[in-house]
Design a protein around this motif. Structure first.
Motif, PDB file in Angstrom:
ATOM      1  N   ASN A 277       0.820  -1.339  -0.056  1.00 58.26           N
ATOM      2  CA  ASN A 277      -0.061  -0.025   0.002  1.00 58.26           C
ATOM      3  C   ASN A 277       0.864   1.223  -0.092  1.00 58.26           C
ATOM      4  N   VAL A 278       1.774   1.244   0.822  1.00 61.06           N
ATOM      5  CA  VAL A 278       2.603   2.311   1.088  1.00 61.06           C
ATOM      6  C   VAL A 278       3.580   2.719  -0.388  1.00 61.06           C
TER       7      VAL A 278
ATOM      8  N   HIS B  53       7.963   8.889  -5.895  1.00 57.21           N
ATOM      9  CA  HIS B  53       9.138   8.059  -5.366  1.00 57.21           C
ATOM     10  C   HIS B  53       9.918   8.840  -4.327  1.00 57.21           C
ATOM     11  N   THR B  54       8.923   9.615  -3.115  1.00 58.66           N
ATOM     12  CA  THR B  54       9.534  10.131  -2.130  1.00 58.66           C
ATOM     13  C   THR B  54      10.355   9.253  -1.286  1.00 58.66           C
ATOM     14  N   ARG B  55      11.510   9.633  -0.749  1.00 58.37           N
ATOM     15  CA  ARG B  55      12.150   8.838   0.201  1.00 58.37           C
ATOM     16  C   ARG B  55      11.452   9.061   1.527  1.00 58.37           C
ATOM     17  N   LEU B  56      11.430   7.556   2.132  1.00 58.25           N
ATOM     18  CA  LEU B  56      10.713   7.328   3.521  1.00 58.25           C
ATOM     19  C   LEU B  56      12.098   6.895   4.287  1.00 58.25           C
TER      20      LEU B  56
ATOM     21  N   LEU C 233       9.723  -1.204   4.420  1.00 55.43           N
ATOM     22  CA  LEU C 233       9.093  -0.130   4.010  1.00 55.43           C
ATOM     23  C   LEU C 233      10.196   0.891   3.376  1.00 55.43           C
ATOM     24  N   VAL C 234      11.350   1.138   4.079  1.00 54.14           N
ATOM     25  CA  VAL C 234      12.406   1.959   3.695  1.00 54.14           C
ATOM     26  C   VAL C 234      13.125   1.346   2.312  1.00 54.14           C
ATOM     27  N   ARG C 235      13.290  -0.009   2.301  1.00 53.57           N
ATOM     28  CA  ARG C 235      13.975  -0.591   1.121  1.00 53.57           C
ATOM     29  C   ARG C 235      12.992  -0.241  -0.246  1.00 53.57           C
ATOM     30  N   GLU C 236      11.728  -0.494  -0.025  1.00 51.17           N
ATOM     31  CA  GLU C 236      10.817  -0.255  -1.138  1.00 51.17           C
ATOM     32  C   GLU C 236      10.522   1.194  -1.470  1.00 51.17           C
TER      33      GLU C 236
ATOM     34  N   ASN D 166      21.767  13.892   9.524  1.00 49.80           N
ATOM     35  CA  ASN D 166      23.063  14.162   8.418  1.00 49.80           C
ATOM     36  C   ASN D 166      22.443  13.381   7.261  1.00 49.80           C
ATOM     37  N   ARG D 167      22.004  12.203   7.088  1.00 55.56           N
ATOM     38  CA  ARG D 167      21.331  11.587   6.143  1.00 55.56           C
ATOM     39  C   ARG D 167      20.104  12.273   5.317  1.00 55.56           C
ATOM     40  N   ILE D 168      19.355  12.666   6.242  1.00 59.72           N
ATOM     41  CA  ILE D 168      18.097  13.464   5.660  1.00 59.72           C
ATOM     42  C   ILE D 168      18.717  14.795   5.024  1.00 59.72           C
ATOM     43  N   GLU D 169      19.694  15.493   5.580  1.00 63.28           N
ATOM     44  CA  GLU D 169      20.084  16.692   5.071  1.00 63.28           C
ATOM     45  C   GLU D 169      20.656  16.608   4.007  1.00 63.28           C
ATOM     46  N   SER D 170      21.333  15.315   3.531  1.00 62.21           N
ATOM     47  CA  SER D 170      22.126  15.153   2.080  1.00 62.21           C
ATOM     48  C   SER D 170      21.789  13.726   1.827  1.00 62.21           C
ATOM     49  N   PRO D 171      20.627  13.386   1.275  1.00 63.79           N
ATOM     50  CA  PRO D 171      20.251  12.093   1.108  1.00 63.79           C
ATOM     51  C   PRO D 171      20.729  11.268  -0.199  1.00 63.79           C
ATOM     52  N   CYS D 172      21.502  12.102  -0.995  1.00 60.07           N
ATOM     53  CA  CYS D 172      22.096  11.394  -1.993  1.00 60.07           C
ATOM     54  C   CYS D 172      23.486  10.731  -1.668  1.00 60.07           C
TER      55      CYS D 172
END
Length: 70
Positions: free
Chosen positions: A10-11, A18-21, A38-41, A64-70
């Motif tokens: 569903n998520v 393609h929003t990052r979760l 959930l995060v893997r998908e 830090n991961r969210i701030e620079s997710p790439c």
């Protein structure tokens, strides 16, 4: 709803842009298997903190991961 496969489906189905979760869990009373699926998908990352770990360090790491997710 409690079926993990259905929740993940569903998520993923609703995530059309393609929003990052990101998932953040504290303690032992959480479903890490579901959160990891959930995060893997959904293009994201998960971070879990055990009761004996430094929560501030883990929050900083996630930030830090969210701030620079790439």
């Amino acid at each position: 709803m409690t079926n993990e496969t259905q929740i993940v489906g569903n998520v993923k189905g609703y995530n059309k842009i393609h929003t990052r979760l990101f998932a953040f869990g504290v303690g032992y009373d959480l479903n890490s298997r579901l959160l990891d699926k959930l995060v893997r998908e959904n293009f994201g990352l998960s971070e879990f903190v055990r009761p004996n770990e430094d929560i501030e360090e883990r929050v900083s790491k996630l930030y830090n991961r969210i701030e620079s997710p790439c």
